[in-house]
Design a protein around this motif. Structure first.
Motif, mmCIF file in Angstrom:
data_model
loop_
_atom_site.group_PDB
_atom_site.id
_atom_site.type_symbol
_atom_site.label_atom_id
_atom_site.label_comp_id
_atom_site.label_asym_id
_atom_site.label_seq_id
_atom_site.Cartn_x
_atom_site.Cartn_y
_atom_site.Cartn_z
ATOM 1 N N THR A 34 1.005 -1.128 0.338
ATOM 2 C CA THR A 34 -0.214 -0.100 -0.073
ATOM 3 C C THR A 34 1.127 1.087 -0.338
ATOM 4 N N ARG A 81 -12.005 9.635 -1.701
ATOM 5 C CA ARG A 81 -11.089 10.513 -2.162
ATOM 6 C C ARG A 81 -11.624 11.838 -3.008
ATOM 7 N N GLU A 90 -11.743 8.595 -5.980
ATOM 8 C CA GLU A 90 -10.402 8.422 -5.860
ATOM 9 C C GLU A 90 -10.934 7.143 -4.513
ATOM 10 N N ALA A 92 -9.310 4.373 -2.027
ATOM 11 C CA ALA A 92 -7.827 3.846 -1.220
ATOM 12 C C ALA A 92 -8.401 3.417 0.205
ATOM 13 N N TYR A 93 -7.707 1.854 -0.162
ATOM 14 C CA TYR A 93 -8.223 1.637 1.419
ATOM 15 C C TYR A 93 -6.592 0.685 1.812
ATOM 16 N N TRP A 94 -6.807 0.434 3.223
ATOM 17 C CA TRP A 94 -5.697 -0.946 3.610
ATOM 18 C C TRP A 94 -6.833 -1.789 4.738
ATOM 19 N N SER A 127 -10.037 3.867 -8.679
ATOM 20 C CA SER A 127 -8.458 3.256 -8.008
ATOM 21 C C SER A 127 -7.220 2.658 -8.377
ATOM 22 N N ALA A 129 -3.713 0.008 -8.071
ATOM 23 C CA ALA A 129 -3.099 -0.628 -6.897
ATOM 24 C C ALA A 129 -1.564 -0.808 -7.732
ATOM 25 N N SER A 136 -5.890 -6.708 -3.510
ATOM 26 C CA SER A 136 -6.200 -5.218 -3.926
ATOM 27 C C SER A 136 -7.292 -5.081 -5.299
#
Length: 174
Positions: A34, A81, A90, A92-94, A127, A129, A136
Motif C-alpha cells: 500500500t 477522495r 478515488e 483508497a483502502y488498507w 482506484s 493498486a 487489492s
C-alpha cells in the motif's frame, strides 16, 4: 456520517483509534503493498486522524474506519477522495493483516462506491493498486470497477519503481 454493511460500520475515525491504526497500518506487510508509510508512528496516526473532520466537512475526502459490528474492532480504512471539479472519486483502502482474505475490503468498497454515486452524485470512481497486490485488484473488481490500464513504473515505492494497475467505473455503467 455512518455507512453500514452486513458486518461493518464505516464511520469517521476518533483519536482513540490511533493506537490501533499504528498496530494495523504499521505492519510491514501492509506497507509493502500500500501507500501507508513505514514505520508508522502514533504521532503520524494522530495527525492523520486530526485532519479527517475538515476533509469530511469540506467533502474532499471520506476516510472511514472499518469497524466490525459484532466485536467493535477496527479492521482497516476505506477512503473516498473527491475531486469536485470533475465529479469523480478515488477509492483508497488498507486492511490489517489479521483481517486479510475475509471480504471486509470488498464489503466496504461496494458500500462506499454506492455512496459516491448515489449520495455524492459522482460520475466516476477509480482506484489504483500496485501490480504486485492482486488482493487489492480483486477488491476493485468485486466493487464493480473495471481494469483500465497499467501505469508503468508510476511510483517509487520502498526503493524501487513499481507499476500501478488502474480500475474505474462510470456511474451509469453496468
Amino acid at each position: 456520517m455512518e455507512l453500514h454493511t452486513e458486518r461493518l460500520c464505516l464511520k469517521p475515525y476518533t483519536l482513540d483509534l490511533a493506537g490501533r491504526v499504528v498496530e494495523l497500518a504499521g505492519d510491514e506487510a501492509v506497507a509493502a503493498t500500500t501507500f501507508v508509510p513505514h514505520p508508522y508512528t502514533l504521532e503520524m496516526a494522530q495527525n492523520w486522524i486530526a485532519l479527517h473532520k475538515e476533509w469530511i466537512d469540506k467533502g474532499t475526502a471520506y476516510p472511514l474506519a472499518m469497524i466490525l459490528k459484532e466485536s467493535k474492532e477496527l479492521v482497516g480504512t476505506m477512503t473516498l477522495r473527491v475531486d469536485e471539479k470533475h465529479y469523480k472519486g478515488e477509492l483508497a483502502y488498507w486492511v490489517g493483516k489479521p483481517y486479510w482474505n475475509q471480504g471486509y475490503a470488498t464489503e466496504a468498497a461496494i458500500r462506499i462506491v454506492e455512496y459516491g454515486f448515489n449520495e455524492l452524485q459522482l460520475n466516476r470512481i477509480w482506484s489504483a493498486a500496485i501490480t504486485s497486490n492482486p488482493g487489492s485488484t480483486k477488491v476493485m473488481q468485486k466493487a464493480g470497477l473495471s481494469y483500465e490500464g497499467t501505469l508503468k513504473q508510476d511510483i517509487y515505492h520502498r526503493g524501487e519503481y513499481k507499476d500501478l494497475d488502474v480500475y474505474g467505473r462510470i456511474k451509469n455503467e453496468d
